[in-house]
Design a protein around this motif. Structure first.
Motif, PDB file in Angstrom:
ATOM      1  N   GLY A 245     -23.451 -19.488 117.294  1.00  0.00           N
ATOM      2  CA  GLY A 245     -23.086 -18.108 117.724  1.00  0.00           C
ATOM      3  C   GLY A 245     -21.623 -17.822 117.604  1.00  0.00           C
ATOM      4  N   GLY A 246     -21.319 -16.901 118.403  1.00  0.00           N
ATOM      5  CA  GLY A 246     -19.866 -16.324 118.147  1.00  0.00           C
ATOM      6  C   GLY A 246     -19.051 -16.719 119.608  1.00  0.00           C
ATOM      7  N   LYS A 247     -17.806 -16.310 119.638  1.00  0.00           N
ATOM      8  CA  LYS A 247     -16.844 -16.711 120.618  1.00  0.00           C
ATOM      9  C   LYS A 247     -16.987 -15.865 121.925  1.00  0.00           C
ATOM     10  CE  LYS A 247     -13.857 -18.910 117.362  1.00  0.00           C
ATOM     11  NZ  LYS A 247     -12.425 -18.789 116.822  1.00  0.00           N
ATOM     12  N   ALA A 248     -17.821 -15.067 122.123  1.00  0.00           N
ATOM     13  CA  ALA A 248     -18.244 -14.290 123.405  1.00  0.00           C
ATOM     14  C   ALA A 248     -17.373 -13.176 123.799  1.00  0.00           C
ATOM     15  CB  ALA A 248     -18.437 -15.294 124.431  1.00  0.00           C
ATOM     16  N   VAL A 249     -16.425 -12.562 123.092  1.00  0.00           N
ATOM     17  CA  VAL A 249     -15.346 -11.713 123.575  1.00  0.00           C
ATOM     18  C   VAL A 249     -16.087 -10.494 123.296  1.00  0.00           C
ATOM     19  CG1 VAL A 249     -13.448 -10.972 123.023  1.00  0.00           C
ATOM     20  CG2 VAL A 249     -13.374 -13.377 122.414  1.00  0.00           C
ATOM     21  N   ALA A 250     -16.733 -10.109 122.162  1.00  0.00           N
ATOM     22  CA  ALA A 250     -17.202  -8.774 122.013  1.00  0.00           C
ATOM     23  C   ALA A 250     -18.360  -8.552 123.189  1.00  0.00           C
ATOM     24  CB  ALA A 250     -17.551  -8.440 120.579  1.00  0.00           C
ATOM     25  N   THR A 251     -19.372  -9.567 123.044  1.00  0.00           N
ATOM     26  CA  THR A 251     -20.519  -9.341 124.078  1.00  0.00           C
ATOM     27  C   THR A 251     -20.183  -9.202 125.526  1.00  0.00           C
ATOM     28  OG1 THR A 251     -21.801 -10.273 122.450  1.00  0.00           O
ATOM     29  CG2 THR A 251     -22.699  -9.906 124.539  1.00  0.00           C
TER      30      THR A 251
ATOM     31  N   CYS B 162     -12.881 -19.562 130.550  1.00  0.00           N
ATOM     32  CA  CYS B 162     -12.793 -21.067 130.209  1.00  0.00           C
ATOM     33  C   CYS B 162     -13.414 -21.280 128.910  1.00  0.00           C
ATOM     34  CB  CYS B 162     -13.464 -21.902 131.113  1.00  0.00           C
ATOM     35  SG  CYS B 162     -12.447 -21.990 132.720  1.00  0.00           S
ATOM     36  N   TYR B 163     -14.655 -20.733 128.576  1.00  0.00           N
ATOM     37  CA  TYR B 163     -15.411 -20.702 127.346  1.00  0.00           C
ATOM     38  C   TYR B 163     -14.506 -20.130 126.286  1.00  0.00           C
ATOM     39  CZ  TYR B 163     -19.072 -20.534 123.928  1.00  0.00           C
ATOM     40  OH  TYR B 163     -19.760 -20.823 122.828  1.00  0.00           O
ATOM     41  N   ILE B 164     -14.065 -18.903 126.392  1.00  0.00           N
ATOM     42  CA  ILE B 164     -13.164 -18.365 125.218  1.00  0.00           C
ATOM     43  C   ILE B 164     -12.025 -19.096 124.959  1.00  0.00           C
ATOM     44  CG2 ILE B 164     -11.810 -16.344 124.761  1.00  0.00           C
ATOM     45  CD1 ILE B 164     -13.681 -14.593 126.484  1.00  0.00           C
ATOM     46  N   ILE B 165     -11.277 -19.800 125.840  1.00  0.00           N
ATOM     47  CA  ILE B 165     -10.250 -20.757 125.561  1.00  0.00           C
ATOM     48  C   ILE B 165     -10.798 -21.952 124.921  1.00  0.00           C
ATOM     49  CG2 ILE B 165      -8.569 -22.015 126.560  1.00  0.00           C
ATOM     50  CD1 ILE B 165      -8.246 -20.155 129.045  1.00  0.00           C
ATOM     51  N   TYR B 166     -12.122 -22.251 124.965  1.00  0.00           N
ATOM     52  CA  TYR B 166     -12.306 -23.511 124.711  1.00  0.00           C
ATOM     53  C   TYR B 166     -12.680 -23.404 123.056  1.00  0.00           C
ATOM     54  CZ  TYR B 166     -15.687 -27.065 122.892  1.00  0.00           C
ATOM     55  OH  TYR B 166     -16.473 -28.221 122.032  1.00  0.00           O
ATOM     56  N   ARG B 167     -13.464 -22.226 122.808  1.00  0.00           N
ATOM     57  CA  ARG B 167     -13.782 -21.728 121.601  1.00  0.00           C
ATOM     58  C   ARG B 167     -12.790 -21.299 120.598  1.00  0.00           C
ATOM     59  NH1 ARG B 167     -18.982 -20.469 120.050  1.00  0.00           N
ATOM     60  NH2 ARG B 167     -17.710 -20.513 117.753  1.00  0.00           N
ATOM     61  N   HIS B 168     -11.529 -21.353 121.354  1.00  0.00           N
ATOM     62  CA  HIS B 168     -10.374 -20.905 120.420  1.00  0.00           C
ATOM     63  C   HIS B 168      -9.349 -22.005 120.193  1.00  0.00           C
ATOM     64  CE1 HIS B 168     -11.561 -16.582 121.064  1.00  0.00           C
ATOM     65  NE2 HIS B 168     -10.886 -16.388 120.216  1.00  0.00           N
TER      66      HIS B 168
END
Length: 208
Positions: free
Chosen positions: A101-107, A179-185
């Motif tokens: 999946g994506g990096k969770a930002v938009a959702t 935390c998840y967004i930082i990890y995915r980036h």
């Protein structure tokens, strides 16, 4: 039983792989095979162009919003954030896209829109300002995630018109998503340090 069904619906809404479907249906491309391989908005803009990017962004945003509104629509006495979180999980682990999946930002933004539209637009203003300054979606997404988390704590104290009271579930979810967004980036962070991160075509530091 209704709660379980609606939570399942929230997951399936979140699992809709907008970028993959738009790419395959209209461009005969699987965006997972191009660019960063991500199915989200940024890679869609880069690979399929602006119109497709805006459509994918709108779809990813609104699926989070719709999922968050499910308990309101069906009159369930449950914090709508749980449904928004499940949609974000669906977006990051989509059953319709082999759980890639994506990096969770938009959702995640869509979840905020469904939960508190005023808080969403407050957060969006910060996002747009930082994006104009940095011209980097990745850096902006990371900073915005941190800003939103801190705002859930501070706004009820200093600006209750936007967020009138503390909702510790909101703070906890925003912290975990940050935390998840930082990890995915993490790869983007390395490129930012090296000065090689991709930039958008507008803002103070736009690409030439």
């Amino acid at each position: 039983m209704k709660t379980v069904i609606l939570l399942g619906l929230a997951y399936f809404l979140g699992s809709i792989p907008s970028g993959v479907w738009i790419g395959k249906i209209f461009f005969k491309k699987d965006i997972r095979d191009y660019g960063s391989g991500n199915i989200g908005t940024t890679n869609t803009f880069r690979i399929l162009g602006r119109p497709a990017g805006f459509v994918v962004f709108a779809m990813d945003l609104l699926k989070g919003t719709l999922a968050t509104c499910l308990p309101l629509i069906f009159a369930l006495p449950i914090n709508p954030l749980w449904f928004g979180l499940v949609a974000v999980i669906g977006h990051t682990l989509p059953v319709f896209a082999s759980f890639r999946g994506g990096k969770a930002v938009a959702t995640s933004a869509g979840m905020l829109l469904g939960y508190n539209p005023v808080f969403f637009f407050y957060s969006l203003c910060f996002f747009l300002i930082v994006l104009f300054i940095t011209s980097m979606v990745s850096a902006t997404s990371i900073l915005a995630a941190i800003f939103v988390t801190l705002s859930t704590i501070l706004l009820p104290l200093v600006w209750p018109a936007i967020l009138p009271e503390h909702d510790w579930l909101l703070t906890t979810i925003c912290f975990l998503l940050s935390c998840y967004i930082i990890y995915r980036h993490k790869e983007n962070i390395q490129r930012i340090k090296k000065g090689t991160e991709n930039r958008v075509s507008f803002g103070l530091n736009k690409k030439e």
